[in-house]
Every structure is written in structure tokens, then in C-alpha cells.
Design a protein around this motif. Structure first.
Motif, mmCIF file in Angstrom:
data_model
loop_
_atom_site.group_PDB
_atom_site.id
_atom_site.type_symbol
_atom_site.label_atom_id
_atom_site.label_comp_id
_atom_site.label_asym_id
_atom_site.label_seq_id
_atom_site.Cartn_x
_atom_site.Cartn_y
_atom_site.Cartn_z
ATOM 1 N N ASN A 122 0.815 -1.224 0.000
ATOM 2 C CA ASN A 122 0.000 0.000 0.000
ATOM 3 C C ASN A 122 0.838 1.259 0.000
ATOM 4 O O ASN A 122 0.306 2.367 0.081
ATOM 5 C CB ASN A 122 -0.931 0.004 1.228
ATOM 6 C CG ASN A 122 -1.878 -1.177 1.238
ATOM 7 O OD1 ASN A 122 -2.463 -1.515 0.210
ATOM 8 N ND2 ASN A 122 -2.024 -1.820 2.393
ATOM 9 N N GLU A 166 2.994 2.107 2.304
ATOM 10 C CA GLU A 166 3.349 2.553 3.649
ATOM 11 C C GLU A 166 4.790 2.182 3.960
ATOM 12 O O GLU A 166 5.255 1.094 3.626
ATOM 13 C CB GLU A 166 2.401 1.927 4.673
ATOM 14 C CG GLU A 166 0.972 2.406 4.547
ATOM 15 C CD GLU A 166 0.097 1.911 5.675
ATOM 16 O OE1 GLU A 166 0.652 1.453 6.700
ATOM 17 O OE2 GLU A 166 -1.136 1.988 5.543
ATOM 18 N N THR A 221 8.063 1.761 6.605
ATOM 19 C CA THR A 221 8.427 1.418 7.979
ATOM 20 C C THR A 221 9.941 1.401 8.119
ATOM 21 O O THR A 221 10.653 0.879 7.265
ATOM 22 C CB THR A 221 7.878 0.027 8.368
ATOM 23 O OG1 THR A 221 6.460 0.025 8.213
ATOM 24 C CG2 THR A 221 8.233 -0.322 9.800
#
Length: 286
Positions: free
Chosen positions: A246, A248, A250
Motif C-alpha cells: 500500500n 506505507e 516502515t
């Protein structure tokens, strides 16, 4: 990527990094899962078949279809090339080379030297690998030095497997588990796909670049060690970040990574020759 070393201990430019993203809790990021039953029973591999490069680690590897009289292949990282790191999107093939490798015995002592005749394949796009063809056959190495090559696993490794990163440069091993697989690992301008994320126990360092990742249960190579987030930065050199499906991001400070190697096997044909046109070969092409 775990930086190669120049000279004895001087650090070269390239480090552990891949692009790092929005930071998670450091404690959560480095918390290792409880050992699986498989991990508890696993036995760490020896140094047999690993090699030391001038600035990195590596291993003599054979494919499922390799023959004793085939010229042996040495596996390491693309970022360990003597001529420097390949640019994003670059694939190097069939380049003459006379690079030397120190072959190790099971106990980590030096068995002797072998030499490359060419750099058969190297890239830092989607993965981070280099494959050298040497002037010695597998039979030559076993006969002269009593050392057998490591076998490359042609299948995708499993999450939770007990693994050992075996560094020929440092003559050290790092044991942990496969924590998970990372959709994209970004560092500077480079992106690797489906990378292996280690549990926190594998605290690899500069010079471990190119070390084989060995599945403790089978003794086969499932990956090649290449990077880790050193400072908690986001997607910078020596600070890889994870990007999921998606988008995102990290960041996992202190966590290290490797690249899967099962993709190599379909690209090696008769006579141990790299053939990027073979059916099933999905390695990046020039």
C-alpha cells in the motif's frame, strides 16, 4: 547493504542501507518472535564452501543441475564489485575478471585460493547479487582443498526458518530466523523486492556483505546477506526502509536483511552458464 571493507578495517562508502520509512517503535521493530520448534532443533552450518573477498564475503555455490566438471560459481553482492556499485537499472553480464577468493574449510581456516575468469552476472536492481565464474571446477576444489560447494535452494524459503549468515571475511556466523519477507526494501536510489528480514539476533556488520544465508535444517543457501538499518534514518544509504503493497513505509533501526537466491537457479543452464533467456528466469536483464 552491509558495507564492504577497504583495506583491513577502513569502511567503504556502501553500507547496510536501504530506504527507511516512517519509524515504528524501536522496541517493537526489534522484538524477535519466540523460536519455532524447527529453529530450536536446527544446527548451525560450518564455514565449508564460504569465501573471503578483498572487501566482502561470499560462497562457492552449485545449482541443482550443476555437474562436478562445471566451472564453479562464486556468489556475493552486486555492491561488492571492485569497480563500484552498479547504478539502479544496470545489469552487468560476461565481464572479464581476475578477482581472487580465499576458500574456507569447515573450521574456518583458509583452504586456498581460486580465481575468477569473468563476472558472469551482477545487479543491484530488484536484488543485490554478483556471480563470478572461476577457473576451477567443483571437482578441482574438492580434490585440491577437500571443500564442497554449498547447494543453492531452488525454492522460496519459509517464514520462521532457522538460518545462519556465514561470513567468510570475518570468519563469524550469525544465527537467527527469517522474521518475514519485505515487499520492497529501499536504500538511496536502489530498490530490492521480496527481501528477507532477519529477527534481531542476526547483528551483521560491514564485511558480512555477500555472506550466504544458510537454512539450518537443509544446509542449503536461501539468500545472500546485504543490508541493514544502522541509524534509524528513512530510506538513506545504510538505512534501508520497508515499503508495503500500500506504499506505507516502515523503519526498523538495527534490523538487517538479505536477498533471496532461489531466482538464480532457473537462470543457470548447461555447463553452469548464466542464460537469462531460459524459461522461468526472472532475474533482471540488461
Amino acid at each position: 547493504m552491509k558495507r564492504p571493507l577497504v583495506g583491513s578495517f577502513a569502511l567503504a562508502l556502501f553500507g547496510a542501507g536501504a530506504l527507511t520509512g516512517l519509524a515504528t517503535s524501536p522496541a517493537a521493530a526489534q522484538e524477535a518472535p519466540a523460536p519455532t520448534q524447527k529453529a530450536q532443533k536446527a544446527k548451525a552450518p560450518s564455514f565449508e564452501g564460504t569465501v573471503a573477498l578483498s572487501n566482502c564475503s561470499g560462497s562457492v555455490v552449485k545449482m541443482p543441475n550443476s555437474q562436478p566438471d562445471d566451472k564453479a560459481l562464486v556468489l556475493s553482492n552486486g555492491h561488492c564489485l571492485e569497480e563500484g556499485m552498479p547504478d539502479p537499472g544496470t545489469v552487468v553480464t560476461d565481464q572479464p575478471s581476475s578477482r581472487g577468493f580465499t576458500v574456507l574449510k569447515a573450521d574456518g581456516s583458509d583452504a586456498g585460493q581460486i580465481k575468477a575468469t569473468k563476472l558472469a552476472y551482477a545487479t543491484m536492481t530488484d536484488t543485490d547479487i554478483s556471480l563470478y565464474e572461476t577457473d576451477s571446477t567443483y571437482k578441482d576444489i574438492e580434490s585440491k582443498y577437500g571443500v564442497k560447494a554449498l547447494e543453492l535452494n531452488a525454492e522460496h524459503p519459509e517464514k520462521g526458518s532457522a538460518i545462519t549468515v556465514v561470513s567468510g571475511y570475518w570468519k563469524e556466523t550469525y544465527s537467527c530466523q527469517i522474521d518475514d519477507f519485505v515487499h520492497q526494501l529501499k536504500e538511496g536510489g536502489w530498490t530490492q523486492k521480496d527481501s528477507i528480514r532477519y529477527t534481531a539476533d542476526c547483528k551483521t556488520k560491514g564485511g558480512t556483505s555477500g555472506s550466504p544465508i544458510v537454512d539450518d535444517a537443509t544446509g542449503k543457501v536461501v539468500g545472500v546477506n546485504n543490508t541493514g538499518n544502522e541509524d534509524g534514518e528513512e530510506c538513506t544509504m545504510n538505512n534501508p526502509c520497508e515499503v508495503d503493497e500500500n506504499g506505507e513505509v516502515t523503519v526498523r533501526k538495527g534490523i538487517n536483511y538479505g536477498q533471496q537466491t532461489y531466482l538464480i537457479a532457473p537462470c543457470v543452464g548447461e555447463g553452469n552458464k548464466i542464460d537469462l533467456g531460459r524459461e522461468g528466469c526472472e532475474l533482471p536483464k540488461p
